[in-house]
Motif scaffolding. Structure first.
Motif, PDB file in Angstrom:
ATOM      1  N   PHE A 176       6.317   9.674  11.203  1.00  0.00           N
ATOM      2  CA  PHE A 176       6.597   9.172   9.856  1.00  0.00           C
ATOM      3  C   PHE A 176       6.390  10.262   8.820  1.00  0.00           C
ATOM      4  CE2 PHE A 176       5.381   5.570  12.431  1.00  0.00           C
ATOM      5  CZ  PHE A 176       6.437   4.705  12.190  1.00  0.00           C
ATOM      6  N   TYR A 233       4.488   7.070   2.049  1.00  0.00           N
ATOM      7  CA  TYR A 233       5.509   6.020   1.948  1.00  0.00           C
ATOM      8  C   TYR A 233       4.845   4.702   1.555  1.00  0.00           C
ATOM      9  CZ  TYR A 233       4.049   5.249   6.875  1.00  0.00           C
ATOM     10  OH  TYR A 233       3.344   5.033   8.026  1.00  0.00           O
ATOM     11  N   THR A 280       0.856  -1.196   0.000  1.00  0.00           N
ATOM     12  CA  THR A 280       0.000   0.000   0.000  1.00  0.00           C
ATOM     13  C   THR A 280       0.883   1.234   0.000  1.00  0.00           C
ATOM     14  OG1 THR A 280      -1.896   1.133   1.032  1.00  0.00           O
ATOM     15  CG2 THR A 280      -0.233   0.237   2.527  1.00  0.00           C
ATOM     16  N   VAL A 281       0.263   2.364  -0.300  1.00  0.00           N
ATOM     17  CA  VAL A 281       0.920   3.654  -0.116  1.00  0.00           C
ATOM     18  C   VAL A 281       0.226   4.309   1.069  1.00  0.00           C
ATOM     19  CG1 VAL A 281       1.594   5.844  -1.166  1.00  0.00           C
ATOM     20  CG2 VAL A 281       1.243   3.814  -2.617  1.00  0.00           C
ATOM     21  N   VAL A 282       0.965   4.517   2.143  1.00  0.00           N
ATOM     22  CA  VAL A 282       0.395   5.149   3.335  1.00  0.00           C
ATOM     23  C   VAL A 282       0.495   6.665   3.163  1.00  0.00           C
ATOM     24  CG1 VAL A 282       0.593   5.432   5.843  1.00  0.00           C
ATOM     25  CG2 VAL A 282       1.048   3.198   4.795  1.00  0.00           C
ATOM     26  N   ARG A 283      -0.657   7.330   3.161  1.00  0.00           N
ATOM     27  CA  ARG A 283      -0.666   8.779   2.925  1.00  0.00           C
ATOM     28  C   ARG A 283      -1.021   9.567   4.181  1.00  0.00           C
ATOM     29  NH1 ARG A 283      -0.222   9.356  -2.623  1.00  0.00           N
ATOM     30  NH2 ARG A 283      -0.681   7.414  -3.722  1.00  0.00           N
ATOM     31  N   GLN A 284      -1.542   8.859   5.190  1.00  0.00           N
ATOM     32  CA  GLN A 284      -1.809   9.514   6.476  1.00  0.00           C
ATOM     33  C   GLN A 284      -1.278   8.589   7.562  1.00  0.00           C
ATOM     34  OE1 GLN A 284      -5.924  10.512   7.161  1.00  0.00           O
ATOM     35  NE2 GLN A 284      -5.512  11.325   9.187  1.00  0.00           N
ATOM     36  N   SER A 285      -0.459   9.138   8.449  1.00  0.00           N
ATOM     37  CA  SER A 285       0.163   8.284   9.464  1.00  0.00           C
ATOM     38  C   SER A 285       0.316   9.062  10.763  1.00  0.00           C
ATOM     39  CB  SER A 285       1.517   7.779   8.950  1.00  0.00           C
ATOM     40  OG  SER A 285       2.040   6.798   9.827  1.00  0.00           O
ATOM     41  N   PRO A 313      10.540   5.275   6.479  1.00  0.00           N
ATOM     42  CA  PRO A 313       9.846   6.567   6.567  1.00  0.00           C
ATOM     43  C   PRO A 313       9.921   7.189   7.967  1.00  0.00           C
ATOM     44  CG  PRO A 313       8.249   4.779   6.697  1.00  0.00           C
ATOM     45  CD  PRO A 313       9.579   4.146   6.442  1.00  0.00           C
ATOM     46  N   LEU A 327       4.574   0.630   1.829  1.00  0.00           N
ATOM     47  CA  LEU A 327       4.850  -0.554   2.644  1.00  0.00           C
ATOM     48  C   LEU A 327       4.541  -1.801   1.830  1.00  0.00           C
ATOM     49  CD1 LEU A 327       3.223   0.351   6.106  1.00  0.00           C
ATOM     50  CD2 LEU A 327       5.659   0.439   5.492  1.00  0.00           C
TER      51      LEU A 327
END
Lengths: 380, 132
Positions: B76, B80, B67-72, B117, B82
């Motif tokens: 981080f 980014y 996936t592309v993590v856009r809110q973390s 990240p 994963l």
């Protein structure tokens, strides 16, 4: 085994409650449940209170605010299944004959504590690498799309359905339907999941008064609904390379509830399931054996899971629409089943609802397939 | 009461060695059930056996999903990528992915050192990543 009934239900509006404490919300739900049950606070013999981030002795604070003290109060933390675990605990005590009338409460005030994406506990290495809760479900969605040949638009239909249902629920966090275009044009949180496909951070509380069969006969209520099966399981240690679109934990929990209740998947008329993310609804319903693996998403697109469809799912609006105050969620699902089975669900009433299932599964702990899962089966 | 910071720096937690220029994750293999666990364990989380055998995972694997993590969370730097990497030793490990676009499911990846990240003291942390 002693039969267990839900006698009274109470629920606050879910959403943002900046001017109320968790104790205020908990007391409000308890008072509504007592009034609905037609019993007084002095009748309650013991209470279980589910919550996740509310700190020490939340149960005592909430019940104190409702004028209840001195009885056994058990605080329950089991991630997103905390509230439904409180129901399970209460049912076990009634079945054991320890009590005849008890309370289960779920309560959470989150909007003053958090915003944005939830992550697993920071002691998990995966959390330190950057795993978020949306990230986990996004990765499962990517697999689901490849394995079963569905698109992200098809998965997003689940959010459209649930927000449409939520608009008919006066206690929902979200009261406005959304179109598929609005979901797909929304901000991506973790690809392929957009903002509308993620449950909101909510405040709220829900409570149920539960009684033994003997107590029910003594009280003589005609509005009680039988809790025919209640199961709690934890996820097993992951060994090897399992299929992340298949929920072993959900399946094992449902199996126990089916065996207890004598109700099989084919007997169930409707479901409330733990749709913390759009894709999660598919994984849960398939995991319980209610729809074959890989077929759920396409069926949502055909309207089969709408309130007037062949198998309504999350008529309440689900977590996506009704909101997700973690500890309250599992109790609120049972509140919805009772409303539907009593025929008191108003605009979102499911016709001929006789058997309902509530599935709650939450949290993430590294190395196990899931943390806590409950399945409750209620029969009118 | 003082709150103790329970999260150690990732480079201490992501347990790896660099051998002949190859990054290899340390893991444990249960001599009883054959289960492989990463990060390493002292007691088998499947059957309770102890001690477990120390092993090193291959320095390549297959992308199971991504996936592309856009809110973390604030530590981080987003966005980014994963990936879950399936190793030949039959264990699946979460890793950051070193690349601009996410790799297709089924891609063969090498395990290399990469940065982020996670950011500590303004600097991206160096930990093992997957790379095409």
């Amino acid at each position: 085994m002693e039969e267990v009934y839900v006698l009274g239900i109470g629920m606050t509006p879910f959403g943002k409650h900046p001017d109320k404490t968790a104790a205020d919300l908990g007391a409000e739900a308890v008072n509504l449940a007592l009034a609905d049950a037609g019993v007084s606070r002095q009748d309650i013999e013991a209470a279980w209170v589910g919550h996740v981030y509310q700190g020490m002795a939340m149960g005592q604070r909430a019940l104190y605010a409702a004028g209840l003290s001195g009885i056994p109060i058990d605080n329950v933390e089991n991630a997103c299944s905390s509230g439904s675990t409180a129901i399970w605990d209460a049912a076990m005590a009634l079945r054991a004959g320890a009590y005849d009338i008890v309370l289960a409460l779920g309560v959470e005030h989150l909007t003053n504590l958090f915003r944005g994406a939830f992550a697993p506990d920071p002691s998990d290495v995966e959390a330190q690498i950057g795993l978020t809760m949306p990230g986990i479900y996004a990765m499962r969605a990517q697999r689901y799309m490849v394995q079963y040949g569905v698109t992200s638009e098809q998965i997003a239909q689940i959010a459209v359905k649930n927000k449409k249902n939520a608009a008919m629920n006066p206690l929902s966090h979200f009261k406005k339907p959304v179109t598929l275009e609005e979901v797909m044009q929304g901000r991506l949180i973790a690809d392929p999941l957009h903002l509308h496909e993620c449950a909101p951070v909510s405040d709220g509380a829900a409570a149920v008064v539960m009684v033994s069969k003997a107590k029910l006969h003594q009280l003589g209520s005609s509005r009680a609904i039988k809790l025919a099966g209640t199961a709690l399981k934890s996820g097993r240690t992951e060994v090897g390379l399992a299929d992340m679109t298949v929920e072993d934990l959900t399946w094992r929990t449902a199996q126990t509830a089916y065996e207890q209740s004598g109700v099989g998947p084919g007997d169930i008329d409707f479901a409330e399931v733990h749709d913390c993310f759009s894709i999660a609804e598919a994984l849960r319903v398939e995991g319980m054996g209610l729809v074959p693996h890989g077929e759920y998403v396409a069926r949502v697109g055909k309207g089969e899971m709408d309130i007037n469809g062949s198998f309504p799912v999350n008529a309440s609006g689900g977590l996506l629409g009704k909101g997700h105050p973690l500890g309250a969620t599992g109790v609120a699902q049972v509140v919805e089943l009772v409303k539907q089975l009593r025929g008191e669900a108003g605009e979102r009433q499911i016709q001929n609802a006789k058997v309902g299932v509530a599935h709650c599964r939450g949290g993430k702990a590294q190395g196990v397939e899931g943390t806590a899962c409950t399945v409750n089966i209620l029969v009118a | 009461m003082t709150k103790v910071d329970e999260a150690e720096a990732p480079e201490k937690v992501v347990n790896y060695v660099i051998e002949d220029g190859k990054v290899r994750l340390r893991a444990s293999k249960c001599p009883t059930c054959g289960g492989v666990f990463q990060p390493p364990r002292s007691i088998c989380p499947a059957d309770g056996s102890s001690p477990l055998d120390d092993i090193l995972l291959a320095s390549e694997g297959t992308v199971y999903t991504f996936t592309v993590v856009r809110q973390s969370t604030p530590e981080f730097k987003t966005p980014y990528i994963l990936v879950y990497v399936d190793f030949p030793e039959q264990v699946r490990v979460l890793m950051p992915y070193d690349g601009e676009e996410p790799p297709p499911i089924g891609s063969q990846v090498d395990i290399v050192m990469g940065s982020g990240p996670r950011v500590e003291n303004g600097e991206p942390v160096s930990i093992p990543h997957a790379r095409l």
